[in-house]
Motif scaffolding. Structure first.
Motif, PDB file in Angstrom:
ATOM      1  N   VAL A   1      -9.626  -5.692   2.175  1.00  0.00           N
ATOM      2  CA  VAL A   1      -8.367  -5.957   1.495  1.00  0.00           C
ATOM      3  C   VAL A   1      -7.728  -4.610   1.176  1.00  0.00           C
ATOM      4  O   VAL A   1      -8.300  -3.800   0.445  1.00  0.00           O
ATOM      5  N   ILE A   2      -6.543  -4.397   1.745  1.00  0.00           N
ATOM      6  CA  ILE A   2      -5.840  -3.122   1.587  1.00  0.00           C
ATOM      7  C   ILE A   2      -4.552  -3.360   0.819  1.00  0.00           C
ATOM      8  O   ILE A   2      -3.764  -4.239   1.165  1.00  0.00           O
ATOM      9  N   ARG A   3      -4.350  -2.570  -0.233  1.00  0.00           N
ATOM     10  CA  ARG A   3      -3.082  -2.596  -0.961  1.00  0.00           C
ATOM     11  C   ARG A   3      -2.247  -1.408  -0.486  1.00  0.00           C
ATOM     12  O   ARG A   3      -2.699  -0.264  -0.539  1.00  0.00           O
ATOM     13  N   VAL A   4      -1.052  -1.709  -0.028  1.00  0.00           N
ATOM     14  CA  VAL A   4      -0.107  -0.675   0.386  1.00  0.00           C
ATOM     15  C   VAL A   4       0.970  -0.603  -0.683  1.00  0.00           C
ATOM     16  O   VAL A   4       1.498  -1.628  -1.125  1.00  0.00           O
ATOM     17  N   SER A   5       1.264   0.604  -1.136  1.00  0.00           N
ATOM     18  CA  SER A   5       2.285   0.804  -2.155  1.00  0.00           C
ATOM     19  C   SER A   5       3.043   2.088  -1.836  1.00  0.00           C
ATOM     20  O   SER A   5       2.686   2.819  -0.915  1.00  0.00           O
ATOM     21  N   ALA A   6       4.086   2.348  -2.605  1.00  0.00           N
ATOM     22  CA  ALA A   6       4.886   3.557  -2.374  1.00  0.00           C
ATOM     23  C   ALA A   6       5.313   4.144  -3.708  1.00  0.00           C
ATOM     24  O   ALA A   6       5.471   3.421  -4.695  1.00  0.00           O
ATOM     25  N   THR A   7       5.492   5.451  -3.700  1.00  0.00           N
ATOM     26  CA  THR A   7       6.042   6.126  -4.875  1.00  0.00           C
ATOM     27  C   THR A   7       7.333   6.826  -4.470  1.00  0.00           C
ATOM     28  O   THR A   7       7.471   7.326  -3.354  1.00  0.00           O
TER      29      THR A   7
END
Length: 104
Positions: free
Chosen positions: A32-38
């Motif tokens: 399970v991979i969480r992709v996010s951005a800043t």
């Protein structure tokens, strides 16, 4: 294994969709991979957060930027929620050209 995050471009414009690939090399099962951005200011862009179940094969994700997202260098992060292994990549978000904005 550490997730691999591959952005399809190094720069894009406001209002566009950034495509990326995510995979876990040598995975023997699902991760399970969480992709996010800043943002360029270092704030979490919660509207770009995605959670995907991936294997060793590349899975495509799409991150839509708004017309009013701040231009500058954004960082996209991938975190394996099982192992806490992380990777990141940067993309430069450019202003939409003035001519395009006037025609909309």
């Amino acid at each position: 294994a550490k997730p691999v995050l591959e952005l399809e471009t190094e720069s894009t414009v406001q209002g566009s969709v950034l495509s990326a690939g995510i995979r876990v090399p040598g995975a023997k099962g699902k991760h399970v991979i969480r992709v996010s951005a800043t943002t360029p200011e270092g704030r979490t862009a919660s509207w770009l957060e995605r959670t995907r179940i991936v294997t060793g094969e590349r899975q495509r994700i799409r991150l839509p930027f708004a017309h009013n997202d701040p231009p500058g260098q954004w960082t996209v992060h991938a975190v394996d929620l099982y192992t806490d292994q992380r990777s990141s990549a940067t993309v430069t978000l450019q202003r939409t050209p003035l001519q395009t904005r006037i025609q909309d």
